[in-house]
Design a protein around this motif. Structure first.
Motif, PDB file in Angstrom:
ATOM      1  N   TYR A  20       3.108  -6.570   0.713  1.00 58.64           N
ATOM      2  CA  TYR A  20       3.578  -5.203   0.497  1.00 58.64           C
ATOM      3  C   TYR A  20       2.392  -4.263   0.266  1.00 58.64           C
ATOM      4  N   ASN A  27      -0.930   1.421   5.991  1.00 56.72           N
ATOM      5  CA  ASN A  27      -0.181   2.624   6.347  1.00 56.72           C
ATOM      6  C   ASN A  27      -0.953   3.895   6.002  1.00 56.72           C
ATOM      7  N   GLU A  34       4.910  -1.398  15.189  1.00 56.53           N
ATOM      8  CA  GLU A  34       6.363  -1.305  14.986  1.00 56.53           C
ATOM      9  C   GLU A  34       6.847  -2.411  14.048  1.00 56.53           C
ATOM     10  N   GLN A  37       5.859  -1.539  10.522  1.00 59.69           N
ATOM     11  CA  GLN A  37       6.706  -0.463  10.018  1.00 59.69           C
ATOM     12  C   GLN A  37       8.071  -0.988   9.592  1.00 59.69           C
ATOM     13  N   LEU A  38       8.645  -1.866  10.406  1.00 61.33           N
ATOM     14  CA  LEU A  38       9.950  -2.444  10.078  1.00 61.33           C
ATOM     15  C   LEU A  38       9.873  -3.280   8.807  1.00 61.33           C
ATOM     16  N   LEU A  40       7.642  -3.043   6.325  1.00 58.51           N
ATOM     17  CA  LEU A  40       7.424  -2.168   5.177  1.00 58.51           C
ATOM     18  C   LEU A  40       8.719  -1.452   4.796  1.00 58.51           C
ATOM     19  N   SER A  41       9.463  -0.980   5.779  1.00 58.40           N
ATOM     20  CA  SER A  41      10.748  -0.318   5.503  1.00 58.40           C
ATOM     21  C   SER A  41      11.721  -1.276   4.834  1.00 58.40           C
ATOM     22  N   LYS A  42      11.763  -2.498   5.311  1.00 53.65           N
ATOM     23  CA  LYS A  42      12.666  -3.508   4.737  1.00 53.65           C
ATOM     24  C   LYS A  42      12.294  -3.780   3.274  1.00 53.65           C
ATOM     25  N   TRP A  44      10.638  -1.854   1.267  1.00 57.34           N
ATOM     26  CA  TRP A  44      10.863  -0.635   0.494  1.00 57.34           C
ATOM     27  C   TRP A  44      12.336  -0.497   0.131  1.00 57.34           C
ATOM     28  N   ARG A  45      13.223  -0.747   1.118  1.00 53.64           N
ATOM     29  CA  ARG A  45      14.671  -0.671   0.859  1.00 53.64           C
ATOM     30  C   ARG A  45      15.100  -1.699  -0.180  1.00 53.64           C
ATOM     31  N   ASP A  48      14.009  -0.436  -3.558  1.00 52.83           N
ATOM     32  CA  ASP A  48      14.845   0.686  -4.006  1.00 52.83           C
ATOM     33  C   ASP A  48      16.221   0.207  -4.461  1.00 52.83           C
TER      34      ASP A  48
END
Length: 71
Positions: A20, A27, A34, A37-38, A40-42, A44-45, A48
């Motif tokens: 992470y 970043n 891609e 990015q996916l 990191l988004s996963k 992060w979600r 959260d």
């Protein structure tokens, strides 16, 4: 509700945290692929969502009269 800290999401491995942090650093210094990015988004979600669950549990426990300051 006290078991929120026992959920698997509550205990990230050192490898997960290193990945992470590596993605966050990458970043800030370059454009992520891609796949990165996916990922990191996963992550992060997931973070959260876990924090939201903790906040909800803390609010409910506080409302029910439990002292949650030490949690």
């Amino acid at each position: 509700m006290w078991s929120i800290t026992l959920l698997p999401a509550a205990k990230k491995t050192e490898a997960d945290m290193a990945q992470y942090n590596s993605l966050l650093e990458a970043n800030s210094s370059r454009k992520l692929t891609e796949h990165e990015q996916l990922e990191l988004s996963k992550m992060w979600r997931e973070s959260d969502l876990f924090m939201l669950k903790k906040a909800q549990a803390a609010a409910l426990l506080n409302w029910r009269g439990y002292n949650i300051k030490s949690v």
